[in-house]
Scaffold this motif. Sequence first.
Motif, mmCIF file in Angstrom:
data_model
loop_
_atom_site.group_PDB
_atom_site.id
_atom_site.type_symbol
_atom_site.label_atom_id
_atom_site.label_comp_id
_atom_site.label_asym_id
_atom_site.label_seq_id
_atom_site.Cartn_x
_atom_site.Cartn_y
_atom_site.Cartn_z
ATOM 1 N N UNK A 387 53.717 40.279 49.357
ATOM 2 C CA UNK A 387 54.430 40.425 50.626
ATOM 3 C C UNK A 387 53.567 39.987 51.806
ATOM 4 N N UNK A 388 52.228 40.145 51.685
ATOM 5 C CA UNK A 388 51.326 39.719 52.762
ATOM 6 C C UNK A 388 50.953 38.242 52.641
ATOM 7 N N UNK A 389 51.664 37.498 51.776
ATOM 8 C CA UNK A 389 51.502 36.061 51.551
ATOM 9 C C UNK A 389 50.220 35.696 50.807
ATOM 10 N N UNK A 390 49.538 36.676 50.271
ATOM 11 C CA UNK A 390 48.366 36.379 49.455
ATOM 12 C C UNK A 390 48.814 35.920 48.070
ATOM 13 N N UNK A 391 48.268 34.788 47.623
ATOM 14 C CA UNK A 391 48.604 34.260 46.301
ATOM 15 C C UNK A 391 47.752 34.977 45.258
ATOM 16 N N UNK A 392 48.373 35.416 44.183
ATOM 17 C CA UNK A 392 47.673 36.150 43.134
ATOM 18 C C UNK A 392 48.049 35.590 41.768
ATOM 19 N N UNK A 393 47.262 35.939 40.776
ATOM 20 C CA UNK A 393 47.561 35.627 39.383
ATOM 21 C C UNK A 393 47.950 36.926 38.695
ATOM 22 N N UNK A 394 49.110 36.952 38.069
ATOM 23 C CA UNK A 394 49.624 38.150 37.418
ATOM 24 C C UNK A 394 49.610 37.911 35.909
ATOM 25 N N UNK A 395 48.852 38.740 35.203
ATOM 26 C CA UNK A 395 48.704 38.561 33.758
ATOM 27 C C UNK A 395 49.488 39.631 33.005
ATOM 28 N N UNK A 396 50.475 39.180 32.226
ATOM 29 C CA UNK A 396 51.195 40.075 31.326
ATOM 30 C C UNK A 396 50.380 40.208 30.041
ATOM 31 N N UNK A 397 49.903 41.401 29.776
ATOM 32 C CA UNK A 397 49.038 41.591 28.626
ATOM 33 C C UNK A 397 49.835 41.605 27.333
ATOM 34 N N UNK A 438 46.491 42.221 37.991
ATOM 35 C CA UNK A 438 46.686 41.345 39.153
ATOM 36 C C UNK A 438 45.309 40.936 39.657
ATOM 37 N N UNK A 439 45.048 39.638 39.706
ATOM 38 C CA UNK A 439 43.731 39.143 40.106
ATOM 39 C C UNK A 439 43.862 38.029 41.127
ATOM 40 N N UNK A 440 42.724 37.596 41.642
ATOM 41 C CA UNK A 440 42.723 36.516 42.626
ATOM 42 C C UNK A 440 43.221 35.216 41.989
#
Length: 654
Positions: A387-397, A438-440
């Motif tokens: 929501x704050x426009x930060x791009x993240x990498x989301x890993x489904x384990x 959730x990581x950078x």
Amino acid sequence: MFKRLTPQCFKAYASHSTTKNASHSTTKNASPIRLAFENIGTGYYSFYFDNDNVLRLIYDGPDMTSVYWPNPSRRVLDNGRTNYNTSRIASFEEMGSFFSSDDLKFSAFDMGVRVKRRLMMDYDGNLRLYSLSGSTESWVITWQALTQQCKVHGICGRNGICVYTSERPKCSCPPGYEVADTTNWHKGCKPKFDPTCSQSQQWKFMQIQHADFYGFDLIYYESISILRCRKQCLEDCRCEAFSYRVGSCYTKGALFNGYVSPNIRGGIYLRLPQSVDTSPPTNPNVFNTCRINVSTTYTSTSKRERWIYLYSFASAVGAVEFLFILSGWWLLFRRSHGVAPPLKDGYALLSSQFRMYRYAELKKATKNFKEELGRGASGVVYKGVQADERVVAVKKLADIYKGEEVFWAEVSTIVKFNHMNLVRTWGFCSEDKHRLLISEYVENGSLDKHLFPPNFLGWKERFKIALGIAKGLAYLHHECLEWVIHCDVKPENILLDSKFEPKIADFGLAKLSQGGGLNSVSSHIRGTKGYMAPEWALNLSITAKVDVFSYGVVLLEILKGIRLSNRVVENSEEEEAELKRFVKVAKRKIQCGEDQWIEDMLDPRLEGQFSRNQAAKMVEIGISCVEEDRNKRPTMVSVVQMLLECEEEPNIQQ
């Protein structure tokens, strides 16, 4: 082991009663909760507003006074603070957030209402925020000012050195010194010699690798040689030691705030009388010390000067204090079931930026998991925008992480990491059957997408990547809060940012080294074929040397620009792995002294655009890392040191 120093201990807690002010501190009501500071002891450590209206931690002892937080080596603004304020106000909100007028902000990991908390200046000089666990009725750490305990000043006294070990930081006396009081490390170490300076005295210099003493610089010299730096110290009776780092010389008038870290280039050079005994004590445990690594002695006589190598770098430097990390995780409630994950004894060291995400929030951020970035044995990674426009990498384990115990073990490992060459994890989701991390977001993707044909990397980027990976692994093996073995080092798990700085990712197979740092641990975990050390197949106990082997394979692939890990070549007699053939050919060419052996070992697409010294050193390191006998492989700390020694070489040499 650190002794209690009768600390200046402040306890901050949420209360509906009248607010109290601690020494040097001013607080502000954060309605309906008020922040209270209670002075519960007297000692040498203080949490206070300084004259420039900045909140600081200070050691004010009988021998010295020294600010150590925020980082005294950096400017106020570089530390994320401001001194452009006219007030000294701090507030602690009921949700668990702290704010002060100098822009200091931090939050408890378990942010939320109806949680009892306290902010304490502990006896070891660290400022910590505690939360009371409702299920266990115990206090757990949910924020602390310094993650590296050796950065606290004064803890080992005058001449003492703080050393990271697998258990906790410990104090040590340098060569030529002995502990002053075995019951109180605050009194530090005393010299075994008469420190009086005289012209007839003959001196020698002994280097302690990766060590430094903060502050008390007599003179700073720039762009001078180590010989000139040493001469300046010899000619100044006040000089007790000097620090030298790539042309910069610092002479020391007193030895305070000593510590050892793999991130320190070079080391400290102690000035000692020629006659002083610098051999280790026969029983160092008498003083409850951790011996430091002494590498090189420089002696000085009235006739001539000699440089003699006395010691070799025998073992890796220790790791940061193990703060009983796991229990804080189990403060987090499984929202969907209304029950908390199981708790374990101890403390939790948790980042204020690390938080729990809702599954619906991640589904929206990833547009229902639309854009896939990559996948592996431990899960699938998707791109998301918060929501704050930060791009993240989301890993489904993967399914293996659906069990609570496995997932929390994974999360408790990741949260402790804080290094520029490791991917930073921002949070997690544990809701129903969903397990996500959730990581950078790292812009340039994985190393394999840039290194192997048809893609191409220049020499400068290759060397930077090799050094960065080594630094990240050295941190995991020797300086992380717990020593960690990655177990799956390969190009796919090395991400590159916009400046091609490498970041190690995917700790799905990471293994904590239990109770012995780099000692062996047993595990059924397997890495990726081609990068796995021989001990996996031999069913031997697993040590950090499995990562060293994998790093060696990656390093040689960086040099050659092709896959060595999964290629098989045919010769006249039998099939042979490309890696094994590469190592055999390289050793033969080196032993025979062939002129063009380096060119034959490198990616021909470089077309001569590389540094011969750097390339030769990297080949040498790569070959030693992939030795079948793990005892012959170097540690990652020594790999970093070898690469740093040739980092200043010209990047391109035709």
